[in-house]
Design a protein around this motif. Sequence first.
Motif, short mmCIF file in Angstrom:
data_model
loop_
_atom_site.label_atom_id
_atom_site.label_comp_id
_atom_site.label_asym_id
_atom_site.label_seq_id
_atom_site.Cartn_x
_atom_site.Cartn_y
_atom_site.Cartn_z
N ALA A 34 70.05 6.91 27.34
CA ALA A 34 71.00 7.61 28.21
C ALA A 34 71.16 9.07 27.76
CB ALA A 34 72.36 6.92 28.18
N ASN A 35 71.23 9.26 26.48
CA ASN A 35 71.35 10.60 25.89
C ASN A 35 70.87 10.51 24.44
OD1 ASN A 35 73.60 9.50 24.43
ND2 ASN A 35 74.86 9.84 26.27
N THR A 37 72.22 10.02 21.77
CA THR A 37 72.85 9.09 20.84
C THR A 37 72.94 7.66 21.36
OG1 THR A 37 75.00 9.72 21.70
CG2 THR A 37 74.28 10.81 19.66
N TRP A 38 72.77 7.48 22.66
CA TRP A 38 73.02 6.15 23.22
C TRP A 38 71.77 5.60 23.89
CZ3 TRP A 38 73.12 3.11 27.52
CH2 TRP A 38 73.97 1.99 27.49
C1 LIG Z 1 75.86 8.87 26.05
O1 LIG Z 1 75.77 7.87 27.08
C2 LIG Z 1 76.74 6.85 27.00
C3 LIG Z 1 76.42 5.80 28.03
O2 LIG Z 1 76.22 6.35 29.30
C4 LIG Z 1 78.14 7.46 27.14
O3 LIG Z 1 79.11 6.43 27.05
C5 LIG Z 1 78.35 8.49 26.06
O4 LIG Z 1 79.60 9.13 26.24
C6 LIG Z 1 77.22 9.54 26.07
N1 LIG Z 1 77.36 10.41 24.92
C7 LIG Z 1 77.16 11.72 24.98
C8 LIG Z 1 77.25 12.44 23.68
O5 LIG Z 1 76.91 12.30 26.02
#
Ligand SMILES: *[C@@H]1O[C@H](CO)[C@@H](O)[C@H](O)[C@H]1NC(C)=O
Length: 330
Positions: A34-35, A37-38
């Motif tokens: 997703a990004n 970190t996730w």
């Molecule tokens: C990364 O993606 C997750 C899931 O979509 C989200 O909950 C989280 O806030 C995101 N983190 C950043 C640093 O954008």
Amino acid sequence: MLLLLLAVLFHDGGSEDGFQGPTSFYLIQITSFANSTWANFQGSGWLGDVQIHGWNSDSETPIFLKPWSKGNFSDEEVSEMVEIFQLYQTGFLREVREFADQFQMEYPFEVQATGGCELRPEGGTKSFLRGALGGVNFASAQNRSCAPAPEGGWRAKKFCDLAKQYQGIREAIEKLLLKDCPRYLLGVLDAGKADLQRQEKPVAWLSSGPSPGPGHLLLVCHVSGFYPKPMWVMWMRGENEQRGTHRGDVLPNADGTWYLRVTLDVATGEAAGLSCRVKHSSLGGEDIVLYWGHPISTGLISLAIIVPASLLLIGLALRFMRRWSYNGIL
Ligand SMILES: *[C@@H]1O[C@H](CO)[C@@H](O)[C@H](O)[C@H]1NC(C)=O
């Protein structure tokens, strides 16, 4: 990291004549980044179209979906495999994130991979490993080396160049695909034989679907609860297969059996006399045939309406005649 494809010869135990059921075992990995970190990591293990393993990515533990999912592997061997996949999950997530910049990857993106082995009709097995990026072929293992897919562009070429440097991982993957997989496949096909080679008879019924247009009917033939997956369903007029027959996807039921919907668009006046014919290995040559506007059921319905109605009419007529005759007498 991804590579190879090679046939392994081993003692006779391949597909015997009349062998029914799956002939391959493979793992599927789907990872959504997703990004930075996730990520969501999903893994599953399959024998043909039957899922036998799940993967809990939080606890990094396998889920054995069948009592025989471990095949003939000892608990020790299973633990060893689980450890490999735990290392793989951690390593994969780390490496992809690390190389995301170099490969100019833009979040979000999805990586898919599948690898396993299958019995060959002529005996022996064949192993495979393929990777995709966002549903598009990326690279695969060919003759023990990494082959970039044309659709993968420069990223796939760069990836395969990089893969050459990971000698240890290449050897581990070769062992998994060429040694462990065929041994596991034979063991698990045997352990799950009763389940995998079972025959479940389909149930079939007819309905009409949403009208395809004025003066037209959509005839729907539903077939459900069958196993194994290969299924033949056709709309017929007498012995003639109707060419307009449209076959849907074979969809899974929750109990491991399958469902299929087969439709035919016909002019309203032409529906009579059409039938849906179902052939399946579980039926032992006794096809199911369902007639549209079944003569027996419509016959029963008309009897049910006509008989009481006629009795009523006769009763009324008799009473009327009686009164009329009394009138005549009086
Ligand atoms: C990364 O993606 C997750 C899931 O979509 C989200 O909950 C989280 O806030 C995101 N983190 C950043 C640093 O954008």
